[in-house]
Design an enzyme around this catalytic site. Structure first.
Site, PDB file in Angstrom:
ATOM      1  N   GLU A 217       4.661  -3.301   0.733  1.00  0.00           N
ATOM      2  CA  GLU A 217       4.683  -2.913   2.203  1.00  0.00           C
ATOM      3  C   GLU A 217       5.262  -1.709   2.144  1.00  0.00           C
ATOM      4  OE1 GLU A 217       2.052  -5.517   4.937  1.00  0.00           O
ATOM      5  OE2 GLU A 217       4.196  -5.334   5.077  1.00  0.00           O
TER       6      GLU A 217
ATOM      7  N   GLY B  55       0.550   0.283  10.201  1.00  0.00           N
ATOM      8  CA  GLY B  55      -0.459   0.348  10.843  1.00  0.00           C
ATOM      9  C   GLY B  55       0.056   2.533  11.549  1.00  0.00           C
TER      10      GLY B  55
ATOM     11  N   ASN C  30      -1.767 -10.611   8.981  1.00  0.00           N
ATOM     12  CA  ASN C  30      -0.146 -10.801  10.145  1.00  0.00           C
ATOM     13  C   ASN C  30      -0.673 -10.490  11.191  1.00  0.00           C
ATOM     14  OD1 ASN C  30       1.674 -10.397  11.204  1.00  0.00           O
ATOM     15  ND2 ASN C  30       2.320  -8.343  10.071  1.00  0.00           N
TER      16      ASN C  30
ATOM     17  N   HIS D 273       9.705  -9.413   6.210  1.00  0.00           N
ATOM     18  CA  HIS D 273       8.639  -7.685   7.114  1.00  0.00           C
ATOM     19  C   HIS D 273       9.637  -6.336   7.130  1.00  0.00           C
ATOM     20  CE1 HIS D 273       5.538  -5.509   8.705  1.00  0.00           C
ATOM     21  NE2 HIS D 273       4.969  -6.296   8.624  1.00  0.00           N
TER      22      HIS D 273
ATOM     23  N   GLU E   5       9.049  -5.199   9.629  1.00  0.00           N
ATOM     24  CA  GLU E   5       9.564  -4.505  11.115  1.00  0.00           C
ATOM     25  C   GLU E   5      10.785  -6.265  11.127  1.00  0.00           C
ATOM     26  OE1 GLU E   5       5.196  -5.332  12.319  1.00  0.00           O
ATOM     27  OE2 GLU E   5       4.673  -3.898  11.306  1.00  0.00           O
TER      28      GLU E   5
ATOM     29  N   SER F  83      -2.294  -0.684   5.982  1.00  0.00           N
ATOM     30  CA  SER F  83      -3.323  -0.141   6.502  1.00  0.00           C
ATOM     31  C   SER F  83      -4.724  -0.529   5.606  1.00  0.00           C
ATOM     32  CB  SER F  83      -2.986   1.507   7.037  1.00  0.00           C
ATOM     33  OG  SER F  83      -2.269   1.717   7.538  1.00  0.00           O
TER      34      SER F  83
ATOM     35  N   LYS G 174       1.017 -10.339  13.868  1.00  0.00           N
ATOM     36  CA  LYS G 174       2.189  -9.213  14.322  1.00  0.00           C
ATOM     37  C   LYS G 174       2.186 -10.825  15.934  1.00  0.00           C
ATOM     38  CE  LYS G 174       1.703  -6.051  11.187  1.00  0.00           C
ATOM     39  NZ  LYS G 174       2.368  -4.618  10.705  1.00  0.00           N
TER      40      LYS G 174
HETATM   41  P1  PGA Z   1      -0.954  -2.420   9.047  1.00  0.00           P
HETATM   42  O1  PGA Z   1      -0.095  -4.290   8.689  1.00  0.00           O
HETATM   43  O2  PGA Z   1      -2.001  -3.268   8.408  1.00  0.00           O
HETATM   44  O3  PGA Z   1      -1.512  -2.858  10.499  1.00  0.00           O
HETATM   45  O4  PGA Z   1      -0.744  -1.448   8.192  1.00  0.00           O
HETATM   46  C1  PGA Z   1       0.206  -4.712   7.468  1.00  0.00           C
HETATM   47  C2  PGA Z   1       1.347  -5.819   7.607  1.00  0.00           C
HETATM   48  O5  PGA Z   1       2.497  -5.012   8.166  1.00  0.00           O
HETATM   49  O6  PGA Z   1       2.044  -6.565   7.557  1.00  0.00           O
END
Ligand code: PGA
Length: 246
Positions: free
Chosen positions: A164, A170, A8, A94, A96, A208, A10
């Protein structure tokens, strides 16, 4: 069951980086031999990704879609257009999108339903915030999101779930493998109770995941792959995650 490692990106990447990264993955056949791979870049990069991975087993997908097939929805992208561009997957719900765009479980369900109708595999995201985990509400949150976000047409074969934990995205923090195993077992039980069969359901962990921690996460009971954010922007780190699949 083959593992699925989905990247992903983003709101990151450029035309040049998309070409380099996708080509780099497509060129390394030991990666597609190891697991199913999907790249979910910003939508304008999808045609460049499609060209770069043509003839390889690397798949790609969107990061979001609208619930409608077409119409007056400025700035939105339909699942049907994603399909037309060659996508196999679309991420929906997601955290976000849930936070930044006020997406409710009902909205996520409508988007996942559109994805299925368009012939895409939705990657439906669920996960608790830090406050919810500390308040002992993880299980209740996962139950609510699973009940509210999955369309009736979802089956173990046409839908992927990504767990998640929001506080792990992140941040460099990951859930313990015991916590991951517990939530994945809960997700599989809930899916089985609602849909009859969850043996073949792919449940990804996200938050992460990096080359350095992928092996223990991917070897955890009930984990069938990973949804990778930051580390999917680095070809070598992403490749390390893919190669860490058991
Ligand atoms: P990250 O993001 O691996 O940077 O923690 C994962 C995600 O949001 O799908």
């Amino acid at each position: 069951m083959r593992y699925l490692i989905a990247g992903n990106w983003k709101m990151n990447g450029s035309l040049a980086s998309a070409r380099t990264l996708a080509q780099g993955l497509a060129d390394r056949r030991e990666l597609t031999a190891k697991a199913d791979i999907a790249l979910c870049p910003p939508a304008p990069l999808l045609p460049a990704i499609a060209a770069a991975v043509a003839g390889s087993a690397v798949a790609f997908g969107g990061q979001d879609c609208h619930a409608a097939e077409k119409g007056a929805h400025t700035g939105d992208i339909s699942a049907w257009l994603l399909k037309d561009l060659g996508c196999s997957f679309v991420i929906v719900g997601h955290s976000e999108r849930r936070a930044d765009h006020f997406e409710t479980d009902a909205i996520v369900k409508a988007k996942a339903s559109a994805a299925l109708k368009a012939g895409l595999t939705p990657i439906v995201c669920v996960g608790e915030t830090e406050a919810e985990r500390e308040g002992g509400k993880t299980s209740a949150v996962i139950s609510r999101q699973m009940a509210g976000s999955l369309p009736e047409a979802s089956t173990a074969a046409n839908t992927v779930i990504a767990y998640e934990p929001v506080w792990a995205i992140g941040t460099g923090k990951t859930a313990t493998t015991d916590d991951i195993a517990a939530v994945h077992a809960q997700v599989r039980d809930l899916f089985a109770a609602a849909r009859g069969n969850a043996g073949a359901l792919r449940i990804l962990y996200g938050g992460s995941v990096k080359g350095a921690n992928a092996a223990s996460i991917l070897a955890t009971a009930g984990v069938n792959g990973a949804l990778v954010g930051g580390a999917s922007l680095d070809l070598e780190d992403f490749a390390r995650i893919i190669l860490a699949c058991p």
